[in-house]
Enzyme design. Structure first.
Site, PDB file in Angstrom:
ATOM      1  N   HIS A  96       0.837  -1.213   0.000  1.00 18.07           N
ATOM      2  CA  HIS A  96       0.000   0.000   0.000  1.00 18.07           C
ATOM      3  C   HIS A  96       0.871   1.261   0.000  1.00 18.07           C
ATOM      4  CE1 HIS A  96      -3.156  -2.622   2.210  1.00 18.07           C
ATOM      5  NE2 HIS A  96      -3.699  -2.331   1.053  1.00 18.07           N
ATOM      6  N   LYS A 122     -17.868  -6.010   6.494  1.00 18.78           N
ATOM      7  CA  LYS A 122     -16.622  -6.763   6.555  1.00 18.78           C
ATOM      8  C   LYS A 122     -16.003  -6.571   7.941  1.00 18.78           C
ATOM      9  CE  LYS A 122     -12.628  -6.766   3.532  1.00 18.78           C
ATOM     10  NZ  LYS A 122     -12.091  -6.138   2.322  1.00 18.78           N
ATOM     11  N   ARG A 155      -2.083  -6.024  -8.368  1.00 19.97           N
ATOM     12  CA  ARG A 155      -1.018  -6.972  -8.093  1.00 19.97           C
ATOM     13  C   ARG A 155      -0.916  -8.010  -9.200  1.00 19.97           C
ATOM     14  NH1 ARG A 155      -3.336  -7.577  -2.175  1.00 19.97           N
ATOM     15  NH2 ARG A 155      -5.108  -7.146  -3.507  1.00 19.97           N
ATOM     16  N   SER A 209      -3.074  -7.500   3.092  1.00 22.08           N
ATOM     17  CA  SER A 209      -3.276  -7.383   4.537  1.00 22.08           C
ATOM     18  C   SER A 209      -3.635  -8.744   5.127  1.00 22.08           C
ATOM     19  CB  SER A 209      -4.402  -6.390   4.830  1.00 22.08           C
ATOM     20  OG  SER A 209      -4.114  -5.145   4.276  1.00 22.08           O
TER      21      SER A 209
HETATM   22  P1  ADP Z   1      -9.996  -3.397  -0.400  1.00 21.14           P
HETATM   23  O1  ADP Z   1     -10.617  -4.035   0.789  1.00 21.14           O
HETATM   24  O2  ADP Z   1     -10.780  -2.226  -0.944  1.00 21.14           O
HETATM   25  O3  ADP Z   1      -9.524  -4.320  -1.476  1.00 21.14           O
HETATM   26  P2  ADP Z   1      -7.264  -3.129   0.457  1.00 21.14           P
HETATM   27  O4  ADP Z   1      -6.823  -2.341   1.632  1.00 21.14           O
HETATM   28  O5  ADP Z   1      -7.126  -4.603   0.531  1.00 21.14           O
HETATM   29  O6  ADP Z   1      -8.739  -2.666   0.202  1.00 21.14           O
HETATM   30  O7  ADP Z   1      -6.538  -2.599  -0.841  1.00 21.14           O
HETATM   31  C1  ADP Z   1      -6.673  -1.280  -1.288  1.00 21.14           C
HETATM   32  C2  ADP Z   1      -6.053  -1.158  -2.668  1.00 21.14           C
HETATM   33  O8  ADP Z   1      -4.657  -1.393  -2.586  1.00 21.14           O
HETATM   34  C3  ADP Z   1      -6.594  -2.146  -3.694  1.00 21.14           C
HETATM   35  O9  ADP Z   1      -6.642  -1.510  -4.950  1.00 21.14           O
HETATM   36  C4  ADP Z   1      -5.572  -3.233  -3.694  1.00 21.14           C
HETATM   37  O10 ADP Z   1      -5.539  -3.902  -4.921  1.00 21.14           O
HETATM   38  C5  ADP Z   1      -4.313  -2.432  -3.477  1.00 21.14           C
HETATM   39  N1  ADP Z   1      -3.238  -3.242  -2.890  1.00 21.14           N
HETATM   40  C6  ADP Z   1      -3.275  -4.020  -1.793  1.00 21.14           C
HETATM   41  N2  ADP Z   1      -2.092  -4.631  -1.589  1.00 21.14           N
HETATM   42  C7  ADP Z   1      -1.275  -4.221  -2.594  1.00 21.14           C
HETATM   43  C8  ADP Z   1       0.061  -4.523  -2.986  1.00 21.14           C
HETATM   44  N3  ADP Z   1       0.807  -5.391  -2.302  1.00 21.14           N
HETATM   45  N4  ADP Z   1       0.549  -3.924  -4.083  1.00 21.14           N
HETATM   46  C9  ADP Z   1      -0.225  -3.072  -4.791  1.00 21.14           C
HETATM   47  N5  ADP Z   1      -1.490  -2.763  -4.515  1.00 21.14           N
HETATM   48  C10 ADP Z   1      -2.017  -3.326  -3.426  1.00 21.14           C
END
Ligand code: ADP
Length: 160
Positions: A17, A41, A90, A128
Site C-alpha cells: 500500500h 466486513k 497486483r 493485509s
Molecule cells: P480493499 O478491501 O478495498 O480491497 P485493500 O486495503 O485490501 O482494500 O486494498 C486497497 C487497494 O490497494 C486495492 O486496490 C488493492 O488492490 C491495493 N493493494 C493491496 N495490496 C497491494 C500490494 N501489495 N501492491 C499493490 N497494490 C495493493
C-alpha cells in the site's frame, strides 16, 4: 490543484500500500488515503487504529492525508472534490474485482476516473490478510509492513 483518492480497507496498511501511495503522491498535488469504515466486513483493527498506522507509515509524504469514510466512495469523492480514484493492481486475479468496481463507480459517477498503478514485483504477493495469517502462525513479516504496524500486530496478538 489536482487531488486523488486512494481508497481501501488498509487492515492494516502494508508496504505494498505504501508503495502505491508513494507513486500516486508523486503524480498528484494531493493524495487522500481513504480508509473505509466497512460495517459488513469484519476488520481486525478499528478504523482509528487503521488510520493512525497509515498516518505513521505515510508521514514521509507531505502531500498525503489520511481520512476515514463510510458509505459510497463516489459520495466521498464529490465531498473531497476529487475525480481520480487510485487502486493498486497486483496480479490478474485482482483485475476482475477491480474492473467490476470501476465499472460500477463509472455508472454511479461518470465524471470520476479510476486509475490503476501496477505494483512492484516484490509486493505482488502481499496483502493485509496474508500478512495477518502468516503472523498468526508465527511467520516473520517484519519486511512486509511498516514498523508501526509490526508493533501493533505484536500488541494485538501478544503470543508471538
Ligand atoms: P480493499 O478491501 O478495498 O480491497 P485493500 O486495503 O485490501 O482494500 O486494498 C486497497 C487497494 O490497494 C486495492 O486496490 C488493492 O488492490 C491495493 N493493494 C493491496 N495490496 C497491494 C500490494 N501489495 N501492491 C499493490 N497494490 C495493493
Amino acid at each position: 490543484m489536482v487531488k486523488a483518492v486512494y481508497p481501501g480497507s488498509f487492515d492494516p496498511i502494508t508496504n505494498g500500500h505504501v508503495y502505491i501511495a508513494e507513486r500516486a503522491a508523486s503524480l498528484f498535488d494531493e493524495l487522500v488515503v481513504a480508509i473505509l469504515v466497512n460495517l459488513q466486513k469484519k476488520a481486525t483493527f478499528t478504523v482509528d487504529e487503521r488510520s493512525s498506522m497509515a498516518r505513521e507509515a505515510l508521514i514521509h509524504l507531505p502531500n498525503v492525508k489520511v481520512k476515514a469514510f463510510d458509505g459510497l466512495l463516489v459520495d466521498f469523492m464529490r465531498q473531497e472534490r476529487s475525480r481520480a480514484i487510485i487502486r493498486g493492481l497486483r496480479a490478474l486475479s485482482d483485475f476482475e474485482y477491480e474492473f467490476q468496481l470501476a465499472q460500477m463507480n463509472r455508472e454511479l459517477a461518470p465524471e470520476i476516473e479510476t486509475l490503476f498503478i501496477v505494483t512492484e514485483a516484490r509486493y505482488s504477493y502481499l496483502s493485509s490478510s496474508v500478512v495477518k495469517e502468516v503472523f498468526s502462525f508465527g511467520g516473520a513479516i517484519q519486511d512486509m509492513v511498516p514498523p508501526g504496524v509490526y508493533r501493533r500486530l505484536r500488541e494485538k496478538f501478544p503470543r508471538f
